[in-house]
Design an enzyme around this catalytic site. Sequence first.
Site, PDB file in Angstrom:
ATOM      1  N   ASN A  27     -28.865 -13.606  14.192  1.00 24.84           N
ATOM      2  CA  ASN A  27     -29.197 -12.185  14.236  1.00 24.84           C
ATOM      3  C   ASN A  27     -29.759 -11.888  15.619  1.00 24.84           C
ATOM      4  O   ASN A  27     -30.906 -12.232  15.907  1.00 24.84           O
ATOM      5  CB  ASN A  27     -30.236 -11.867  13.142  1.00 24.84           C
ATOM      6  CG  ASN A  27     -30.729 -10.427  13.227  1.00 24.84           C
ATOM      7  OD1 ASN A  27     -30.135  -9.598  13.907  1.00 24.84           O
ATOM      8  ND2 ASN A  27     -31.829 -10.133  12.541  1.00 24.84           N
ATOM      9  N   LYS A  40     -30.486  -9.109  16.773  1.00 22.18           N
ATOM     10  CA  LYS A  40     -31.335  -7.906  16.707  1.00 22.18           C
ATOM     11  C   LYS A  40     -30.953  -6.935  17.826  1.00 22.18           C
ATOM     12  O   LYS A  40     -29.767  -6.724  18.073  1.00 22.18           O
ATOM     13  CB  LYS A  40     -32.807  -8.304  16.791  1.00 22.18           C
ATOM     14  CG  LYS A  40     -33.174  -9.447  15.834  1.00 22.18           C
ATOM     15  CD  LYS A  40     -34.650  -9.574  15.638  1.00 22.18           C
ATOM     16  CE  LYS A  40     -34.970 -10.858  14.906  1.00 22.18           C
ATOM     17  NZ  LYS A  40     -36.198 -10.803  14.167  1.00 22.18           N
ATOM     18  N   HIS A  85     -32.652  -6.360   5.777  1.00 24.01           N
ATOM     19  CA  HIS A  85     -33.531  -7.155   6.654  1.00 24.01           C
ATOM     20  C   HIS A  85     -34.933  -6.549   6.620  1.00 24.01           C
ATOM     21  O   HIS A  85     -35.084  -5.324   6.529  1.00 24.01           O
ATOM     22  CB  HIS A  85     -32.972  -7.152   8.086  1.00 24.01           C
ATOM     23  CG  HIS A  85     -33.660  -8.155   8.971  1.00 24.01           C
ATOM     24  ND1 HIS A  85     -34.880  -7.898   9.543  1.00 24.01           N
ATOM     25  CD2 HIS A  85     -33.303  -9.411   9.344  1.00 24.01           C
ATOM     26  CE1 HIS A  85     -35.246  -8.973  10.257  1.00 24.01           C
ATOM     27  NE2 HIS A  85     -34.305  -9.902  10.134  1.00 24.01           N
ATOM     28  N   GLU A 144     -36.980  -5.965   8.827  1.00 22.88           N
ATOM     29  CA  GLU A 144     -37.253  -4.977   9.881  1.00 22.88           C
ATOM     30  C   GLU A 144     -36.695  -3.609   9.478  1.00 22.88           C
ATOM     31  O   GLU A 144     -37.263  -2.569   9.824  1.00 22.88           O
ATOM     32  CB  GLU A 144     -36.684  -5.460  11.224  1.00 22.88           C
ATOM     33  CG  GLU A 144     -37.565  -6.571  11.805  1.00 22.88           C
ATOM     34  CD  GLU A 144     -36.854  -7.571  12.701  1.00 22.88           C
ATOM     35  OE1 GLU A 144     -35.748  -7.281  13.179  1.00 22.88           O
ATOM     36  OE2 GLU A 144     -37.424  -8.653  12.914  1.00 22.88           O
ATOM     37  N   GLU A 164     -36.039 -14.907   3.527  1.00 21.09           N
ATOM     38  CA  GLU A 164     -36.764 -14.709   4.774  1.00 21.09           C
ATOM     39  C   GLU A 164     -38.190 -14.238   4.482  1.00 21.09           C
ATOM     40  O   GLU A 164     -38.428 -13.021   4.356  1.00 21.09           O
ATOM     41  CB  GLU A 164     -36.063 -13.652   5.627  1.00 21.09           C
ATOM     42  CG  GLU A 164     -34.672 -14.016   6.054  1.00 21.09           C
ATOM     43  CD  GLU A 164     -34.359 -13.457   7.436  1.00 21.09           C
ATOM     44  OE1 GLU A 164     -34.127 -14.252   8.338  1.00 21.09           O
ATOM     45  OE2 GLU A 164     -34.381 -12.237   7.604  1.00 21.09           O
ATOM     46  N   GLY A 183     -40.184 -14.200  13.329  1.00 20.75           N
ATOM     47  CA  GLY A 183     -40.611 -13.907  14.706  1.00 20.75           C
ATOM     48  C   GLY A 183     -42.045 -14.285  15.012  1.00 20.75           C
ATOM     49  O   GLY A 183     -42.601 -13.854  16.022  1.00 20.75           O
TER      50      GLY A 183
HETATM   51  C1  PEP Z   1     -34.537 -12.758  11.625  1.00 22.77           C
HETATM   52  O1  PEP Z   1     -34.467 -11.876  12.448  1.00 22.77           O
HETATM   53  O2  PEP Z   1     -33.945 -12.650  10.547  1.00 22.77           O
HETATM   54  C2  PEP Z   1     -35.312 -13.963  11.921  1.00 22.77           C
HETATM   55  C3  PEP Z   1     -35.349 -14.917  11.039  1.00 22.77           C
HETATM   56  O3  PEP Z   1     -35.948 -13.978  13.130  1.00 22.77           O
HETATM   57  P1  PEP Z   1     -36.669 -15.242  13.796  1.00 22.77           P
HETATM   58  O4  PEP Z   1     -35.707 -16.405  13.721  1.00 22.77           O
HETATM   59  O5  PEP Z   1     -36.920 -14.827  15.204  1.00 22.77           O
HETATM   60  O6  PEP Z   1     -37.914 -15.524  13.034  1.00 22.77           O
END
Ligand code: PEP
Length: 244
Positions: free
Chosen positions: A8, A10, A88, A90, A161, A167
């Site tokens: 991802n 982003k 997600h 976010e 997740e 992050g």
């Molecule tokens: C994500 O954006 O789904 C994610 C897992 O980000 P990161 O790997 O940066 O924690």
Amino acid sequence: MSKLIVANWKMYLSPKNSVELFGAVGKKGEVVICPSFAALNQLSTLAKKSGIGLGAQDCFWTNRGAYTGEISPVDLKEIGCEYVIVGHSERRGYFQETDEMVGKKVKAALATGLIPILCVGENEFERKKGKAATHVVEQLKKTLTGLGKLRAGQEIIIAYEPVWAIGTGKACDPETAVEMHQLIKEKVAELIGVKNVRVLYGGSVNDKNIASYLEYAEIDGALVGGASTKKDIFASLLSIASKF
Ligand code: PEP
């Protein structure tokens, strides 16, 4: 089945930077790249040639209409996407996407022939209160109820997740992730009749910790954010993952 790595990107990379990184990575194992919308068209030709899968980071729940700024699932399909991330954290956090909205996106993606990568996961408060499992089960129930059984050829992928791990550099310990993956597999089988659905772990995965997740049969791969945007780290992560 081989382990799946979904990247991802982003909103980290410009279309130009996305093309550069895509070209530098190369296919190792089963990989899907989800760049920003602006980069999808350019990456589509490269993806076809390389055998790397292409995914979008979101879609709308309707194919056509007066929905300024939204992205139609059929348009994603037309430009060569096979996958789409939905729900997600976010999107849920910054744009107030509810489970009901996410459920409609899952339905629309499946109807279009895209493979939805449905993200679920508890926040830090829920984890500390011992409510992680209840929260994730609730998210699955609300997003998948009413979907019915999947037709032949349709697929759904779930990404576990934990929000507190995204992050932050505080990755979930693999044993806890395994417990959550088992639970998710059971619930998905119960809700939509898909046995042993693919469940990816996401949250601060990098080339140093990827192996500690992939060694478990319950962990079918990873959804990788930040680490997938750094050429050397991502290449090393893919090379490790391709050995599983
Ligand atoms: C994500 O954006 O789904 C994610 C897992 O980000 P990161 O790997 O940066 O924690």
